[in-house]
Design a protein around this motif. Structure first.
Motif, short mmCIF file in Angstrom:
data_model
loop_
_atom_site.label_atom_id
_atom_site.label_comp_id
_atom_site.label_asym_id
_atom_site.label_seq_id
_atom_site.Cartn_x
_atom_site.Cartn_y
_atom_site.Cartn_z
N TRP A 51 0.81 -1.25 0.09
CA TRP A 51 0.01 -0.01 -0.07
C TRP A 51 0.94 1.06 0.13
N TRP B 73 -1.06 7.57 2.12
CA TRP B 73 -2.28 8.19 1.94
C TRP B 73 -2.13 9.68 1.18
N THR C 226 -6.99 8.88 -0.43
CA THR C 226 -6.99 7.57 -1.04
C THR C 226 -5.57 7.08 -1.17
N ARG C 227 -5.49 5.75 -1.17
CA ARG C 227 -4.18 5.20 -1.36
C ARG C 227 -4.36 4.04 -2.19
N GLU C 228 -3.33 3.50 -2.78
CA GLU C 228 -3.54 2.49 -3.73
C GLU C 228 -2.32 1.45 -3.88
N ASN D 237 -10.46 -7.96 -5.36
CA ASN D 237 -11.98 -6.93 -5.88
C ASN D 237 -11.99 -6.84 -7.00
N VAL E 27 -5.85 -1.39 -7.57
CA VAL E 27 -6.61 -1.43 -6.41
C VAL E 27 -6.53 0.06 -5.51
N GLU E 28 -7.63 0.37 -5.24
CA GLU E 28 -7.57 1.70 -4.33
C GLU E 28 -8.50 1.63 -3.04
N GLU E 29 -8.14 2.40 -2.12
CA GLU E 29 -8.82 2.47 -0.70
C GLU E 29 -8.95 3.89 -0.21
N LYS E 30 -10.02 4.16 -0.04
CA LYS E 30 -10.64 5.42 0.24
C LYS E 30 -11.09 5.59 1.92
N GLU E 31 -10.71 6.89 2.31
CA GLU E 31 -11.03 7.04 3.78
C GLU E 31 -11.48 8.42 3.88
#
Length: 447
Positions: free
Chosen positions: A373, A376, A389-391, A429, A435-439
């Protein structure tokens, strides 16, 4: 400045390829943070002449906003603002200003998450009051007090108890106290008997001051002590001036040539307060002892060149030979341009072209793996409802080719992989490339 030199500068100005433009108010500096014009030079000069020096700035009329002569560029980022909350999660904001002629590329505002401490203060509770102390005096009125502690329960995470830990009340002993007399403050010194002295006489005027025994006055019942020492003082007026002589200005005299050799500058004149000079405290000449006039050299100021961004690397190739997906070493090149140099400014240092050795893996099928990962990113948008976002990305695993090679001159140089290989990682996924993750960013400033 001599007549010959002025004529020469005007002649040179007429030969320069400057376009005719509207007259502006010209300044010799520009404040990047406030966007304001500073160091006023004068009016009635064209925009082109004012901007012969790109460090200058101008207004199209006295009430118009300030404009910089330089090409558009961002100022330095401001400091990060304080966190929007003092505990738990919040955000910080910073911004920058676009100044100059044209538009800047990129964001004006950035926002990032912050946390000053992991808990919020909790208030405590007071213990019971202690017993009252004895009265503070033995006659007239005094005070007594009682105390309590903030420990029932104790506050947490930097909290406190509401209210005071000490309570004071008045108490009366029913006894009358004597009042002793004390001097009040000395009054102001009176005026001197004369306004000036005769030089060399050795005799000075005098002035007096007085005070009264009323701070407080002594009581009669019970009897108080009266004030001691004297109630009146006398002193010589030793600092009086000799009778004054007012000063007068002499004639204006040239004090400088034009302050610059390019663009717009100033010429200064000065005068002396010597016709006559003030004596014995006499009034000095009123007004400024210098004045300035605007001067126009009609000469552009040097602008140094700046390198553009490097262009993309050319395809990795080897003369008349296919080297794709092999250990054969090729070469590739890229270049950049020196932009903006004019009026005798410096040319860019270093080289405008470079090359390197390479392996051509463009379109080649390689092994692959998911990256870790990343960090951020910034909160976006910078106000209102915002998120970060991080990816992870699918990365190629390059083959174990030699990392260096020998040139024809016998020099050992590095070899780089060039091109975009074909990779396809196991799905995460349902994604095989990225792939991305958002917060959500919390406590963001309202728009």
């Amino acid at each position: 400045m001599s007549v010959v030199r002025v004529a020469l500068l005007l002649a040179l100005g007429a030969l320069l390829p400057f376009s005719v433009s509207e007259e502006v108010v010209c300044y010799s500096d520009f404040d990047e943070r406030s966007g304001g014009c500073t160091q006023y030079l004068g009016e009635g000069v064209s925009e082109g002449d004012c901007c012969l020096n790109i460090k200058y700035s101008f207004k199209r009329d006295p009430g118009a906003p300030c404009e910089s002569c330089r090409p558009a560029e961002w100022s330095e980022w401001s400091l990060w603002s304080p966190c929007t909350v003092s505990c738990l999660d919040g955000v910080q904001r910073r911004d920058r200003v676009c100044t100059g002629q044209g538009d800047c590329q990129g964001n004006k505002v950035e926002v990032r998450a912050c946390s000053l401490q992991n808990c919020c203060p909790e208030t405590g509770g007071w213990s019971s009051w202690s017993a009252w102390t004895v009265c503070s005096v033995t006659c007239a009125e005094g005070t007594k007090q009682r105390t309590r502690k903030c420990d029932s329960p104790s506050p947490q995470c930097g909290g406190s108890c509401a209210g005071s830990s000490v309570e004071k009340v008045n108490c009366n002993t029913q006894q009358v106290c004597p009042t002793h007399g004390a001097w009040g403050n000395w009054g102001l010194w009176g005026q001197c008997s004369e306004s000036c002295t005769t030089e060399g006489s050795g005799i000075f005027p005098v002035q007096t001051r007085q005070r009264q025994c009323n701070n407080p006055s002594p009581s009669l019942v019970p009897p108080g002590r009266p004030c001691g020492q004297e109630s009146r003082q006398v002193q010589d007026c030793t600092s009086l001036p000799f009778c004054p002589v007012a000063g007068g200005w002499g004639a204006w005299q040239p004090d400088s040539e034009c302050s610059v050799t390019c663009g717009i500058g100033r010429i200064r004149e000065k005068r002396l307060c010597d016709s006559p000079a003030p004596k014995y405290g006499g009034r000095h000449c009123e007004g400024s002892n210098t004045r300035q006039f605007m001067c126009n050299t009609k000469v552009g100021c040097p602008v140094d060149g700046k390198w553009s961004q490097w262009q993309p690397w050319s395809p990795c190739a080897r003369l008349q030979e296919n080297i794709a997906c092999s250990t054969k070493v090729g070469t590739q090149n890229r270049k950049r341009e020196c932009e903006g140099e004019k009026y005798g400014g410096k040319w860019c240092e270093s080289h405008h072209r470079e090359s390197r050795n390479c392996y051509n893996v463009d379109g080649c099928s390689l092994d692959e793996k998911w990256s870790e990962w990343g960090e951020w990113g910034l909160c976006s948008p910078p106000c209102g409802k915002s998120e970060r976002t991080r990816e992870r990305v699918c990365q190629p695993v390059y083959p174990d080719y030699p990392e260096t090679t020998l040139t024809q001159t016998g020099k050992l140089v590095d070899v780089f992989f060039s091109g975009t290989p074909r990779v396809r990682c196991d799905p995460i996924n349902k994604q095989t490339k990225k792939v991305e993750e958002k917060e959500e960013c919390k406590n963001v400033i309202e728009c």
